[in-house]
Design a protein around this motif. Structure first.
Motif, short mmCIF file in Angstrom:
data_model
loop_
_atom_site.label_atom_id
_atom_site.label_comp_id
_atom_site.label_asym_id
_atom_site.label_seq_id
_atom_site.Cartn_x
_atom_site.Cartn_y
_atom_site.Cartn_z
N LEU A 54 0.83 -1.21 0.00
CA LEU A 54 0.00 0.00 0.00
C LEU A 54 0.86 1.26 0.00
CD1 LEU A 54 -2.84 -1.02 2.48
CD2 LEU A 54 -2.95 -0.87 -0.03
N THR A 55 1.96 1.22 0.75
CA THR A 55 2.88 2.36 0.75
C THR A 55 3.50 2.57 -0.63
OG1 THR A 55 3.41 1.87 3.07
CG2 THR A 55 4.89 3.36 1.88
N THR A 56 3.86 1.48 -1.26
CA THR A 56 4.43 1.58 -2.61
C THR A 56 3.39 2.08 -3.61
OG1 THR A 56 5.78 -0.35 -2.05
CG2 THR A 56 5.76 0.33 -4.34
N THR A 57 2.14 1.68 -3.42
CA THR A 57 1.07 2.16 -4.31
C THR A 57 0.85 3.66 -4.14
OG1 THR A 57 -0.01 0.00 -4.14
CG2 THR A 57 -1.34 1.83 -4.96
N ALA A 58 0.92 4.14 -2.90
CA ALA A 58 0.81 5.58 -2.66
C ALA A 58 1.97 6.32 -3.32
CB ALA A 58 0.79 5.87 -1.16
N LEU A 59 3.17 5.74 -3.25
CA LEU A 59 4.32 6.33 -3.93
C LEU A 59 4.12 6.35 -5.44
CD1 LEU A 59 7.20 7.46 -3.75
CD2 LEU A 59 8.05 5.09 -3.82
#
Length: 227
Positions: A191-196
């Protein structure tokens, strides 16, 4: 068969026919055209206002003789912006990631500015090859260096546009692949990578518009030197 990351920059084909011509033609059909009505739509009005503001900024440092290029600059900038933005959509192809296409746009326009300078003010145009006050022993070396820098301008225009768009697309694909792989293993990290990835997409939208503006801006500066 393992696909390369650079396969996304290959020109797509259908029945052996390259589709790059379709990709180059499609943007013109998406732009709203002015009508003969007394009042234009909001989209046409906004588009005309934006093009007018940007073109005015491009032509501000130019002499009145260079204002004849207004239509060329405005059309080229809108065309490049549309091509760059369409390439950010899924399952699309970005023609401006092809160095051959960018050089095909940059070289004729750069050559036109040089020929205008040689025709209208040949002494001033040739004077750029040798700065005033150069010591005599350095004259041949400086002429060679300035000539090389002059001929490298269209290559720099094409490489700058190609490199910026290619790097952004590769980074987006790498982050998207990482998010897809990490989702079943580490959902929080995914999810953090998707936000990035979302933030990077916003950055790429800005880069797509800025690089089109920079391409036309540098052409206007080359024209300024020769008018």
């Amino acid at each position: 068969m393992t696909l390369s990351l650079f396969d996304q920059f290959m020109s797509p084909t259908l029945l052996g026919i390259p589709l790059i011509l379709l990709a180059l033609t499609l943007p013109w059909t998406l732009l709203p055209a002015a009508t003969s009505r007394l009042l234009s739509s909001r989209m046409v009005t906004t588009q005309s206002w934006l093009i007018g503001q940007i073109t005015r900024q491009l032509l501000l440092p130019l002499s009145p003789a260079g204002h004849k290029w207004a239509i060329i600059f405005a059309s080229l900038m809108v065309y490049l912006i549309t091509l760059n933005l369409l390439g950010l959509l899924p399952y699309t192809f970005t023609p401006t990631t092809q160095l051959s296409l960018n050089l095909g746009l940059a070289f004729p326009l750069w050559l036109a500015t040089v020929l205008i300078g040689l025709r209208n003010q040949p002494t001033h145009a040739l004077g750029h090859l040798l700065p005033e006050g150069t010591p005599t022993p350095l004259i041949p070396i400086l002429i060679i260096i300035e000539t090389i820098s002059l001929f490298i301008r269209p290559l720099a225009l094409g490489v700058r546009l190609t490199a910026n768009l290619t790097a952004g697309h590769l980074l987006m694909q790498l982050i998207a692949t990482a998010s897809f792989v990490l989702l079943p293993l580490m959902p929080v990290v995914a999810l953090t990578t998707t936000a990035l990835l979302f933030l990077l997409t916003l950055l790429e939208i800005a880069v797509a518009m800025i690089q089109a503006y920079v391409f036309v801006l540098l052409l206007s500066l080359y024209l300024q030197e020769n008018t």
